[in-house]
Design a protein around this motif. Structure first.
Motif, PDB file in Angstrom:
ATOM      1  N   VAL A  74      46.430 -77.691  13.072  1.00  0.00           N
ATOM      2  CA  VAL A  74      47.454 -78.468  14.000  1.00  0.00           C
ATOM      3  C   VAL A  74      48.225 -77.318  14.128  1.00  0.00           C
ATOM      4  O   VAL A  74      48.556 -76.197  15.214  1.00  0.00           O
ATOM      5  CB  VAL A  74      48.049 -79.181  14.351  1.00  0.00           C
ATOM      6  CG1 VAL A  74      49.151 -79.290  15.047  1.00  0.00           C
ATOM      7  CG2 VAL A  74      46.751 -80.459  14.290  1.00  0.00           C
ATOM      8  N   SER A  75      48.513 -76.396  12.677  1.00  0.00           N
ATOM      9  CA  SER A  75      49.806 -75.322  12.616  1.00  0.00           C
ATOM     10  C   SER A  75      49.550 -74.395  12.912  1.00  0.00           C
ATOM     11  O   SER A  75      49.865 -73.656  13.449  1.00  0.00           O
ATOM     12  CB  SER A  75      50.693 -75.263  11.425  1.00  0.00           C
ATOM     13  OG  SER A  75      51.530 -76.543  11.342  1.00  0.00           O
ATOM     14  N   ARG A  76      47.796 -73.793  12.745  1.00  0.00           N
ATOM     15  CA  ARG A  76      47.418 -72.656  13.024  1.00  0.00           C
ATOM     16  C   ARG A  76      47.184 -72.780  14.192  1.00  0.00           C
ATOM     17  O   ARG A  76      47.671 -71.570  15.267  1.00  0.00           O
ATOM     18  CB  ARG A  76      45.921 -72.600  12.575  1.00  0.00           C
ATOM     19  CG  ARG A  76      45.101 -71.379  12.916  1.00  0.00           C
ATOM     20  CD  ARG A  76      43.642 -71.577  12.366  1.00  0.00           C
ATOM     21  NE  ARG A  76      42.856 -70.262  12.371  1.00  0.00           N
ATOM     22  CZ  ARG A  76      43.542 -68.989  12.210  1.00  0.00           C
ATOM     23  NH1 ARG A  76      43.856 -69.095  10.827  1.00  0.00           N
ATOM     24  NH2 ARG A  76      42.686 -67.805  12.827  1.00  0.00           N
ATOM     25  N   LEU A  77      46.646 -73.924  15.252  1.00  0.00           N
ATOM     26  CA  LEU A  77      46.637 -74.020  16.402  1.00  0.00           C
ATOM     27  C   LEU A  77      48.002 -73.671  17.568  1.00  0.00           C
ATOM     28  O   LEU A  77      48.197 -72.618  18.576  1.00  0.00           O
ATOM     29  CB  LEU A  77      46.190 -75.249  17.299  1.00  0.00           C
ATOM     30  CG  LEU A  77      45.077 -75.640  16.547  1.00  0.00           C
ATOM     31  CD1 LEU A  77      44.485 -76.983  16.832  1.00  0.00           C
ATOM     32  CD2 LEU A  77      43.649 -74.583  17.309  1.00  0.00           C
ATOM     33  N   SER A 110      36.032 -70.376  12.068  1.00  0.00           N
ATOM     34  CA  SER A 110      35.447 -70.036  13.015  1.00  0.00           C
ATOM     35  C   SER A 110      35.297 -71.395  13.822  1.00  0.00           C
ATOM     36  O   SER A 110      34.583 -71.581  15.398  1.00  0.00           O
ATOM     37  CB  SER A 110      33.428 -70.455  12.271  1.00  0.00           C
ATOM     38  OG  SER A 110      34.146 -71.595  11.321  1.00  0.00           O
ATOM     39  N   GLU A 111      36.375 -72.858  13.580  1.00  0.00           N
ATOM     40  CA  GLU A 111      36.068 -73.433  14.538  1.00  0.00           C
ATOM     41  C   GLU A 111      34.666 -73.934  14.656  1.00  0.00           C
ATOM     42  O   GLU A 111      34.711 -74.613  15.368  1.00  0.00           O
ATOM     43  CB  GLU A 111      37.096 -73.287  15.939  1.00  0.00           C
ATOM     44  CG  GLU A 111      37.711 -72.740  15.685  1.00  0.00           C
ATOM     45  CD  GLU A 111      38.777 -72.607  17.244  1.00  0.00           C
ATOM     46  OE1 GLU A 111      38.116 -72.479  18.670  1.00  0.00           O
ATOM     47  OE2 GLU A 111      39.775 -72.350  17.413  1.00  0.00           O
ATOM     48  N   ALA A 128      42.476 -84.068  17.761  1.00  0.00           N
ATOM     49  CA  ALA A 128      43.775 -83.326  17.255  1.00  0.00           C
ATOM     50  C   ALA A 128      44.057 -81.728  18.082  1.00  0.00           C
ATOM     51  O   ALA A 128      44.699 -81.803  18.402  1.00  0.00           O
ATOM     52  CB  ALA A 128      43.729 -82.911  15.542  1.00  0.00           C
ATOM     53  N   VAL A 129      42.914 -81.347  17.789  1.00  0.00           N
ATOM     54  CA  VAL A 129      42.360 -80.421  19.202  1.00  0.00           C
ATOM     55  C   VAL A 129      43.333 -81.114  20.500  1.00  0.00           C
ATOM     56  O   VAL A 129      44.224 -80.233  21.092  1.00  0.00           O
ATOM     57  CB  VAL A 129      41.292 -79.365  19.447  1.00  0.00           C
ATOM     58  CG1 VAL A 129      41.329 -79.096  20.222  1.00  0.00           C
ATOM     59  CG2 VAL A 129      41.560 -78.798  17.836  1.00  0.00           C
ATOM     60  N   GLN A 130      42.652 -82.333  21.193  1.00  0.00           N
ATOM     61  CA  GLN A 130      43.165 -82.341  22.190  1.00  0.00           C
ATOM     62  C   GLN A 130      43.923 -82.626  22.489  1.00  0.00           C
ATOM     63  O   GLN A 130      44.953 -82.216  23.520  1.00  0.00           O
ATOM     64  CB  GLN A 130      41.776 -82.715  22.777  1.00  0.00           C
ATOM     65  CG  GLN A 130      42.168 -83.202  24.102  1.00  0.00           C
ATOM     66  CD  GLN A 130      40.835 -85.009  24.765  1.00  0.00           C
ATOM     67  OE1 GLN A 130      40.285 -85.297  23.789  1.00  0.00           O
ATOM     68  NE2 GLN A 130      40.635 -85.060  25.975  1.00  0.00           N
ATOM     69  N   LEU A 131      44.605 -83.381  21.351  1.00  0.00           N
ATOM     70  CA  LEU A 131      46.266 -84.235  21.769  1.00  0.00           C
ATOM     71  C   LEU A 131      47.195 -82.851  21.749  1.00  0.00           C
ATOM     72  O   LEU A 131      48.535 -83.007  22.158  1.00  0.00           O
ATOM     73  CB  LEU A 131      46.415 -85.114  19.600  1.00  0.00           C
ATOM     74  CG  LEU A 131      48.051 -85.311  20.492  1.00  0.00           C
ATOM     75  CD1 LEU A 131      47.487 -86.418  21.452  1.00  0.00           C
ATOM     76  CD2 LEU A 131      47.738 -86.842  18.613  1.00  0.00           C
TER      77      LEU A 131
END
Length: 200
Positions: A74-77, A110-111, A128-131
Motif C-alpha cells: 500500500v505504501s508503494r501504491l 510486477s504486480e 487493498a488495491v481497490q481500497l
C-alpha cells in the motif's frame, strides 16, 4: 527531518517526554513518523494505539508478515518511500525467509502475485488495491467475492484496518515531508503486550 517543527527527545517535556520514553528505540531514537506528532502529543498517543492494535495485536488472524506485506505494498501504491522502506524491513524480519522475501519484493514491482501468495492472500491484495486507489467503487458484492475466496468477516475487517491505517500514515508522511532516518530503519514493537510500545 520534515517541513514542520519537530521536538526531539532531548528537548521533550511533560506528556511528550513520557510518550517518547514508551516508544524510543536504541540510543533514545524516535522514528520520524512518530516525532512528527510532537506538537500535538495526543495524536502521537492515538497513532500508537491504532498502530499497535491494527498491526501488532496477538488476536490478529493473519501472520504478521502478511500484514507487513500489505502495508509495504500500500505504501508503494501511495509513493510513500518512507513507509515502504520501513515496513519492507518489517516484512523481511517477520517472514524470516530471504528467498520468499525477494520473490515478494519482485511481485510488488510486477504486480503478479500468483507464484508467491495463496489465492486467499491475493484476494486480500486486490481488496487493498481497490481500497487504496478507488475506494469509492467498492460495493457489497466485493466483500462477497472475498468470502468466496475463503476470507471470513473478521479477516476482511483485519485487512481493511491495516490498509486504512497505511493510507492514513502514508498521507501524513508525504504531506508533512517526513524524511527517512539514517539509522534504525524497520524497528517496531515486538511484544504481544498491547501497552508495550518500545521499538526494537
Amino acid at each position: 527531518m520534515s517541513w514542520i517543527k519537530v521536538i526531539g527527545y532531548k528537548e521533550a517535556t511533560g506528556k511528550l517526554k513520557k510518550l517518547y520514553d514508551r516508544i524510543k528505540g536504541p540510543n533514545d531514537s524516535i522514528d520520524h513518523v512518530l516525532s512528527i506528532h510532537s506538537l500535538r502529543p495526543h495524536t502521537l498517543q492515538g497513532h500508537m494505539m491504532l498502530y499497535k492494535n491494527v498491526l501488532h495485536h496477538p488476536d490478529n488472524s493473519f501472520d504478521k508478515w502478511y500484514l507487513e506485506f500489505l502495508g509495504t505494498y500500500v505504501s508503494r501504491l501511495n509513493s510513500c518511500d518512507y513507509c515502504e522502506k520501513h515496513h519492507s524491513v518489517g516484512l523481511k524480519n517477520n517472514l524470516n525467509d530471504p528467498a520468499k522475501y525477494k520473490e515478494l519484493k519482485e511481485a510488488m514491482i510486477s504486480e503478479d502475485f500468483s507464484q508467491v501468495l495463496t489465492s486467499k492472500e491475493i484476494a486480500g491484495v486486490h481488496y487493498a488495491v481497490q481500497l487504496t486507489n478507488s475506494h469509492d467503487t467498492i460495493v457489497r458484492n466485493d466483500l462477497e467475492v472475498l468470502r468466496e475466496m475463503g476470507l471470513n468477516d473478521g479477516e476482511i475487517l483485519e485487512i481493511n484496518q491495516v490498509v486504512c491505517y497505511f493510507n492514513y500514515v502514508n498521507r501524513m508522511v508525504v504531506g508533512l515531508g517526513v524524511q527517512l532516518e539514517k539509522d534504525n530503519i524497520g524497528l517496531s514493537p515486538q511484544s504481544n503486550d498491547s501497552n508495550d510500545w518500545s521499538h526494537k
